[in-house]
Structure formats: structure tokens, C-alpha cells
Design a protein around this motif. Structure first.
Motif, PDB file in Angstrom:
ATOM      1  N   TYR A  19     -81.331  12.626  -3.201  1.00 51.06           N
ATOM      2  CA  TYR A  19     -80.460  11.557  -2.712  1.00 51.06           C
ATOM      3  C   TYR A  19     -80.692  11.325  -1.223  1.00 51.06           C
ATOM      4  O   TYR A  19     -80.777  10.179  -0.765  1.00 51.06           O
ATOM      5  CB  TYR A  19     -79.001  11.920  -2.982  1.00 51.06           C
ATOM      6  CG  TYR A  19     -78.016  10.848  -2.573  1.00 51.06           C
ATOM      7  CD1 TYR A  19     -77.558   9.908  -3.489  1.00 51.06           C
ATOM      8  CD2 TYR A  19     -77.540  10.780  -1.265  1.00 51.06           C
ATOM      9  CE1 TYR A  19     -76.659   8.927  -3.125  1.00 51.06           C
ATOM     10  CE2 TYR A  19     -76.637   9.799  -0.884  1.00 51.06           C
ATOM     11  CZ  TYR A  19     -76.197   8.877  -1.813  1.00 51.06           C
ATOM     12  OH  TYR A  19     -75.318   7.904  -1.441  1.00 51.06           O
ATOM     13  N   SER A  20     -80.776  12.405  -0.464  1.00 49.13           N
ATOM     14  CA  SER A  20     -80.979  12.272   0.976  1.00 49.13           C
ATOM     15  C   SER A  20     -82.310  11.621   1.301  1.00 49.13           C
ATOM     16  O   SER A  20     -82.483  11.047   2.373  1.00 49.13           O
ATOM     17  CB  SER A  20     -80.891  13.648   1.654  1.00 49.13           C
ATOM     18  OG  SER A  20     -81.981  14.463   1.277  1.00 49.13           O
ATOM     19  N   GLN A  21     -83.253  11.716   0.337  1.00 46.83           N
ATOM     20  CA  GLN A  21     -84.554  11.074   0.513  1.00 46.83           C
ATOM     21  C   GLN A  21     -84.580   9.664  -0.085  1.00 46.83           C
ATOM     22  O   GLN A  21     -85.627   9.045  -0.205  1.00 46.83           O
ATOM     23  CB  GLN A  21     -85.644  11.939  -0.150  1.00 46.83           C
ATOM     24  CG  GLN A  21     -85.823  13.293   0.518  1.00 46.83           C
ATOM     25  CD  GLN A  21     -86.750  14.207  -0.242  1.00 46.83           C
ATOM     26  OE1 GLN A  21     -87.097  13.942  -1.405  1.00 46.83           O
ATOM     27  NE2 GLN A  21     -87.167  15.304   0.388  1.00 46.83           N
ATOM     28  N   ARG A  22     -83.417   9.172  -0.480  1.00 48.78           N
ATOM     29  CA  ARG A  22     -83.257   7.841  -1.055  1.00 48.78           C
ATOM     30  C   ARG A  22     -83.946   7.693  -2.404  1.00 48.78           C
ATOM     31  O   ARG A  22     -84.299   6.598  -2.819  1.00 48.78           O
ATOM     32  CB  ARG A  22     -83.752   6.752  -0.090  1.00 48.78           C
ATOM     33  CG  ARG A  22     -83.176   6.844   1.314  1.00 48.78           C
ATOM     34  CD  ARG A  22     -81.653   6.683   1.267  1.00 48.78           C
ATOM     35  NE  ARG A  22     -81.085   6.526   2.583  1.00 48.78           N
ATOM     36  CZ  ARG A  22     -80.490   7.506   3.256  1.00 48.78           C
ATOM     37  NH1 ARG A  22     -80.427   8.724   2.739  1.00 48.78           N
ATOM     38  NH2 ARG A  22     -79.981   7.291   4.456  1.00 48.78           N
ATOM     39  N   GLN A  23     -84.134   8.799  -3.105  1.00 50.70           N
ATOM     40  CA  GLN A  23     -84.736   8.774  -4.442  1.00 50.70           C
ATOM     41  C   GLN A  23     -83.589   8.860  -5.464  1.00 50.70           C
ATOM     42  O   GLN A  23     -83.342   9.899  -6.081  1.00 50.70           O
ATOM     43  CB  GLN A  23     -85.728   9.916  -4.601  1.00 50.70           C
ATOM     44  CG  GLN A  23     -86.909   9.818  -3.650  1.00 50.70           C
ATOM     45  CD  GLN A  23     -87.846  11.011  -3.765  1.00 50.70           C
ATOM     46  OE1 GLN A  23     -87.436  12.106  -4.151  1.00 50.70           O
ATOM     47  NE2 GLN A  23     -89.111  10.790  -3.431  1.00 50.70           N
ATOM     48  N   PHE A  24     -82.910   7.738  -5.641  1.00 48.15           N
ATOM     49  CA  PHE A  24     -81.642   7.761  -6.355  1.00 48.15           C
ATOM     50  C   PHE A  24     -81.799   7.978  -7.858  1.00 48.15           C
ATOM     51  O   PHE A  24     -80.993   8.657  -8.480  1.00 48.15           O
ATOM     52  CB  PHE A  24     -80.873   6.476  -6.065  1.00 48.15           C
ATOM     53  CG  PHE A  24     -80.620   6.267  -4.596  1.00 48.15           C
ATOM     54  CD1 PHE A  24     -79.864   7.187  -3.880  1.00 48.15           C
ATOM     55  CD2 PHE A  24     -81.164   5.188  -3.916  1.00 48.15           C
ATOM     56  CE1 PHE A  24     -79.638   7.018  -2.516  1.00 48.15           C
ATOM     57  CE2 PHE A  24     -80.950   5.017  -2.568  1.00 48.15           C
ATOM     58  CZ  PHE A  24     -80.193   5.933  -1.859  1.00 48.15           C
ATOM     59  N   SER A  25     -82.825   7.404  -8.460  1.00 55.10           N
ATOM     60  CA  SER A  25     -83.036   7.626  -9.897  1.00 55.10           C
ATOM     61  C   SER A  25     -83.350   9.094 -10.164  1.00 55.10           C
ATOM     62  O   SER A  25     -82.857   9.689 -11.127  1.00 55.10           O
ATOM     63  CB  SER A  25     -84.175   6.735 -10.398  1.00 55.10           C
ATOM     64  OG  SER A  25     -83.826   5.378 -10.305  1.00 55.10           O
ATOM     65  N   LYS A  26     -84.175   9.662  -9.313  1.00 53.91           N
ATOM     66  CA  LYS A  26     -84.531  11.073  -9.464  1.00 53.91           C
ATOM     67  C   LYS A  26     -83.296  11.950  -9.262  1.00 53.91           C
ATOM     68  O   LYS A  26     -83.055  12.893 -10.031  1.00 53.91           O
ATOM     69  CB  LYS A  26     -85.602  11.434  -8.428  1.00 53.91           C
ATOM     70  CG  LYS A  26     -86.089  12.868  -8.503  1.00 53.91           C
ATOM     71  CD  LYS A  26     -87.200  13.083  -7.480  1.00 53.91           C
ATOM     72  CE  LYS A  26     -87.711  14.522  -7.530  1.00 53.91           C
ATOM     73  NZ  LYS A  26     -88.796  14.741  -6.557  1.00 53.91           N
ATOM     74  N   ALA A  27     -82.494  11.644  -8.251  1.00 56.49           N
ATOM     75  CA  ALA A  27     -81.274  12.417  -8.011  1.00 56.49           C
ATOM     76  C   ALA A  27     -80.341  12.331  -9.208  1.00 56.49           C
ATOM     77  O   ALA A  27     -79.732  13.332  -9.621  1.00 56.49           O
ATOM     78  CB  ALA A  27     -80.575  11.900  -6.757  1.00 56.49           C
TER      79      ALA A  27
END
Length: 603
Positions: free
Chosen positions: A125-133
């Protein structure tokens, strides 16, 4: 806004008093509301810094992913939350654990793996990888032996930031989180924001209200959200109501005030051989003079349908019908009739003045003043032109120019009481207090049998905090009204009630005044609005909501309707909160008392 409505309307002053005394009025209501599971419109009283949250730094490397990094603003979406687990060794294939493998693990092992997956989700999430999070949180939800509301709430945060945002999924996950912990403020805020985005404003307001109270009114951003959603909700509901509302006249008090702002004119002389429509028009004007407004509306409509034989009569009929349409908020129809009236008789200055009011209602001051200039061109000796232009200038806070027009109107006709009253009020608003008081005292002497100078002078005295003198003037105005043929103007009664409340906090006496006003004029919006606010201060919260509904039903214009609906829905949302959180009643009372003590009444 009508340029001829009283410029110091009681409804506006009720709302002004409430706004200026929010701690004493609104927080005080929260104390009473909490005692019975009621409500108070508290949104504007919220204060304090917004919840900053916390974000734990993950020192572990995130799992590799071929997905591209999404680009969003740092402020997008709420911050994630952490449960600090015991240190665990991350397992590379945690996401791919099968159901059989999960079943074979102990409860402690499953908790550790779920916590590890959440940590990976936080990193993604902190890396803006929302689907992965979201995938990490989904697996954490599957593995954890004990459902954790944070997992659902954090996954909801991912859905918020996807493109496009998945608001329905946000609501679903926040529902799950709140089923596990109904006091989970972050989940309430996330669901509220999603519901707002979906246009479900009532549900959104309910959540933001709950969040604001649970945070003890200390989160300024949530309080701002309450006001924002309230505005959207009230505006939407007002638009829906106005689309389907049947046209009707406002209260007798309002209509009388409008027509009373024009000097009486002689009845037209009928042609030698009048038509049926001509005779019906004369009946309509006679009914108007007798203040039988409903009958006058019916008759003027009949007259136009029957046919009027001469142009001056047609112009008068269109002027009257256009006036009634304006009062019933049919602005478009009013404009058409008034334009047709001046097309027939360009010198009918009253139609030009009323057209100015229509343009002012539509927010077009340029056309408003064009109409006044047109009226002056046809008859620069008509005192009504200057009086109503003064009213428009007053509305625009041009008090000195307004006073000049009131003076001109008075010079042309010194027997019209409202020009004198409005001159005094304009002088007062321009901080020319000495001249204002002198003008009022002179007006009281010159019009000893009129209630209006007593009433409006009382309003200025009330504004100065001279409560005893104000009440005396209101009581004199009531005496003068009672001496006239019915129905009486009830505004002095409402003013007296408001004065007694501000002076002595005598709610019972204030309510009695408003109830008496409604007995005489059941549709007096000022009385209903004041009663609603008074009920909000007591153990009559359900009654207050009903009164706000009634005020909304009586509201003539969209701003008036939005105002009433705002109070209605704000109060109803807090009633719902205390139904959902009955154990919070005593705490809410204590919070409100502490806030009142900190700010002091009227601060």
C-alpha cells in the motif's frame, strides 16, 4: 429573495441567534438530547486537530510483483492501521497457502501468518500497489483464526485508491469491520466517504455523525465532512421536493407583508359595457383588498380565462396573477405574466417593480436595476419604485444608498409607514445609531395606531440587548394588532417569544408566544422555525424534527427549504446515533457539558 419582504425577517434572526450562540444553544441541546436519546445540530461546534493516524515503517522487503506502480497523491485515502504482532519470519509463499495447509496450522501459527500478510499489504500500500495490497489483506482475512476488523478496513483503503475507486467494495468491507467493532472510527469514516461518493447522503451523514461524536467532537475534518454531506443532502432533497411540490400560497402573514409593501391603488374603472371577465377582475381586486388571498387567486384566474375587454384591465389582471405566481415560487410563470403586463401598458410601474423582484430572486441584479430604471422613465414620481429599489440595495448591504431611496420614497408620500421603518433600519445597519433611533421615535409618534413601528423598533432594541424595552414594544404591537379586524399580524408574538428566550431563557413563555401565533396563523414559518429551535433545547427532540419537517413544508424558497432540511437531517442523524449507541448518552452529555464549560455560553 423578494425585495419587498421585511428586511429583518424573524426566521433569519432566529437562525442568526442560533449561529451566534452555538455553544449555549446547540451544545446545551446535546445535554438535553443525550438524556432522552435525542439530537442537536452540533456540526459547527466541532473543533480540534484531525486524527493524524500512524503508519508503521516496514523494514522487510516487499514481495516481488510484475504489476506497475500506481501514481496517486499522498493524501489519497486514509492511512492504514497496525496491530503490532510478535516478530515472525516471513514466508515467501504465504499468499499461495492452500485451504488444507491452513487447516493444518495451529491458531497461533495462523495468527502470525495473517499478521505477516497484513504487514506485506501495508508495504504494498505504501508503494501505491493497491491491487497487490488488497490480495495480501484478502489472504490475511482467509487465514486469521479470529476475524480482525483492521484487515477489512485496510482492504477497503485499497479499494478507495483503485482506479476507478471501488466504492461498493469499500462499503462491504467496512460493513464487515463494523460488524466486528461498531466503534471502529476509521471504518466509519471510510464507509461514510464511500457512501458519499455513491450519493447515499443520508447513510453517509449517519456514519460521519457517529464518528464525530465517538471522537468527542475533536476531529475537525470529520466535522467538516458532516457539514459538507448535510449541504449535499439538504440541497438534493430540496430539489426533489420543489420538482413535485404543488404550487400554493405561503402563510397569510407572509402574503400580507408582501402586498402591504405596496401602496394601495384605486380600483380600475370598468368599461361602459363590461364583460364577465371584467366584472370578475374587479371581484378579484376587491378580495385582495379584503386580504382574502385564496379567493383572489381563484377569481383572477377565472377573469383571465373569461376574457378581459380592455388592455388596462388585462395588464392589471396579469400583474395580479404574476404576483401570486411569484409568491407561490413559480418564478418563470410570474416573469411571463409581468412581461405581458408591461407589453400591454408600459406605464404600469408596479409590474416593472415586481419584475425587478423576479430578477433579484433569480440572482440577476443588472436586470433588477434595469427594471427600476424603466419604471422611473415612465413615472419618476411613483414612491413605490424608490422604496423597493431601497429594499434591493438593503439586501445587497448598500445601506447608505438604500437610506437615500427610502428618504426619496418618504418625500413623495410621507404616509407610507414602511418607508419610515426601513429608513430607520438602514440607518441602524449603517452604524448611524443616533439617527436610527430618532427616526424610529418620530415614526412612533406619526403612526401611533400602527403596530409595525413598535415591532421593528423592538427588533432593534433586542439587537442592542435592551430586552425589557424590546418586550414592551412587542407587547404594544400585539395590542395594536388585536385591536384591528382579524387576522392579526403574528410576528410581534414570535418576536416577544424570542426576546423572552434570549433575555430570561424562559422557554415555556417563548413557546406559548409561538403557539399563540400559530393558533392565529397556522402557516407562519417564523413561529414554526422558532418553536423548532426551542424544542431542540429541551426534551422534545422528536418534536423538533417534526417541526423542522413542518418548516420545510412551509418554506417558500429553495434557500429556506435547504436551511430547514439541514436542521431536520442533522437532528435525525444524532437521534439515530443514540439509538445505535444508547450507552453513549451519559458520555455525550458529559462531553457537551465540558465543551460548554470550556467555551462559555454565547462564545
Amino acid at each position: 429573495m423578494s425585495s419587498s419582504a421585511p428586511a429583518t425577517g424573524v426566521v433569519e434572526r432566529v437562525q442568526s441567534f442560533v449561529s451566534e450562540n452555538k455553544r449555549a444553544v446547540l451544545i446545551g441541546a446535546a445535554v438535553a438530547a443525550a438524556a432522552i436519546g435525542g439530537a442537536a445540530y452540533y456540526a459547527s461546534t466541532s473543533r480540534g486537530d484531525s486524527d493524524k493516524g500512524s503508519r508503521r515503517k516496514d523494514k522487510k522487503k516487499a514481495s516481488k510483483s510484475s504489476k506497475k506502480r500506481r501514481s496517486v497523491n499522498d493524501t489519497d485515502g486514509p492511512l492504514l492501521e497496525e496491530i503490532k504482532p510478535k516478530d515472525v519470519e516471513l514466508v515467501d509463499d504465504e499468499v499461495s497457502l492452500t485451504s488444507e495447509a491452513i487447516t493444518s496450522m495451529s491458531g497461533e501459527e495462523r495468527s502470525k501468518v495473517a499478521a505477516s500478510l497484513k504487514t506485506k499489504g501495508n508495504t504494498a500500500y505504501s508503494q501505491r500497489q493497491f491491487s497487490k495490497a488488497a490480495l495480501f489483506y484478502t489472504k490475511a482475512i482467509e487465514i486469521t483464526p479470529k476475524p480482525e476488523p483492521i484487515y477489512y478496513s485496510n482492504r477497503a483503503a485499497c479499494y478507495v485508491n483503485m482506479q476507478p475507486p471501488q466504492h461498493e467494495l469499500v462499503v462491504e468491507d467496512c460493513n464487515a469491520a463494523l460488524n466486528l467493532d461498531k466503534r471502529y472510527v476509521k471504518a466509519l469514516n471510510r464507509r461514510a466517504a464511500a457512501l458519499e461518493a455513491l450519493g447515499r447522503f443520508e447513510d453517509s451523514l449517519s456514519d460521519f455523525t457517529a464518528s464525530t461524536i465517538l471522537e468527542r467532537f475533536a476531529n475537525g475534518s470529520t466535522a467538516a465532512a458532516v457539514e459538507r454531506v448535510l449541504k449535499k443532502l439538504a440541497t438534493k432533497k430540496a430539489e426533489e421536493i420543489l420538482k413535485t411540490r404543488e404550487l400554493r400560497l405561503p402563510s397569510h402573514t407572509f402574503v400580507s407583508a408582501y402586498f402591504g409593501a405596496f401602496r394601495p391603488r384605486p380600483l380600475p374603472t370598468l368599461p361602459e359595457n363590461p364583460s364577465t371577465g371584467d366584472k370578475t377582475l374587479l371581484l378579484a381586486l376587491e378580495a385582495l383588498g379584503a386580504q382574502n388571498y385564496i379567493h383572489s387567486v381563484t377569481l383572477v384566474n377565472e377573469a383571465i380565462e373569461q376574457g378581459i375587454s380592455w388592455d388596462a384591465g388585462k395588464a392589471e389582471a396579469l400583474n395580479l396573477r404574476g404576483t401570486f405566481k411569484f409568491l407561490m415560487s413559480d418564478v418563470k410563470g410570474s416573469k411571463e405574466d409581468l412581461l405581458a403586463s408591461v407589453d400591454l401598458v408600459p406605464g404600469l410601474t408596479q409590474s416593472w417593480v415586481k419584475l425587478a423582484s423576479v430578477h433579484m430572486e433569480q440572482g440577476d441584479p443588472v436586470k433588477t436595476f434595469d427594471c427600476f430604471e424603466e419604471a422611473i422613465k415612465h413615472n419618476n414620481k411613483d414612491p413605490d419604485i424608490y422604496y423597493h429599489r431601497g429594499q434591493v440595495l438593503f439586501i445587497m448591504n448598500e445601506f447608505v444608498r438604500a437610506a437615500d431611496d427610502y428618504t426619496k420614497s418618504t418625500e413623495l408620500d410621507k404616509d407610507f409607514v414602511f418607508s419610515h421603518i426601513q429608513l430607520a433600519v438602514a440607518q441602524y445597519k449603517a452604524d448611524n445609531i443616533a439617527n436610527s433611533m430618532a427616526t424610529f421615535r418620530r415614526t412612533l409618534r406619526e403612526f401611533p395606531k400602527r403596530s409595525e413601528p413598535q415591532n421593528y423598533y423592538g427588533e432593534l432594541l433586542l439587537d442592542q440587548g435592551r430586552f425589557s424595552d424590546a418586550v414592551e414594544k412587542f407587547e404594544r404591537a400585539i395590542e395594536l394588532e388585536n385591536a384591528k379586524p382579524p387576522p392579526a399580524n403574528v410576528l410581534p408574538m414570535v418576536n416577544k417569544g424570542l426576546a423572552l428566550y434570549q433575555w430570561k431563557q424562559d422557554i415555556t413563555a417563548a413557546e406559548d408566544c409561538c403557539q399563540e401565533a400559530l393558533r392565529i396563523d397556522p402557516e407562519c414559518e417564523a413561529a414554526v422555525a422558532t418553536l423548532a429551535q426551542l424544542s431542540l433545547q429541551q426534551n422534545k427532540i422528536e418534536a423538533a424534527v417534526d417541526l423542522f419537517k413542518r418548516q420545510a413544508d412551509l418554506a417558500r424558497s429553495e434557500p429556506e427549504l435547504v436551511n430547514a432540511l439541514t436542521y431536520q437531517y442533522a437532528s435525525a442523524a444524532q437521534i439515530e446515533f443514540l439509538h445505535n449507541f444508547p450507552d453513549m448518552a451519559s458520555q455525550l452529555s458529559q462531553i457537551a457539558q465540558n465543551m460548554t464549560a470550556a467555551g462559555g455560553p454565547g462564545q
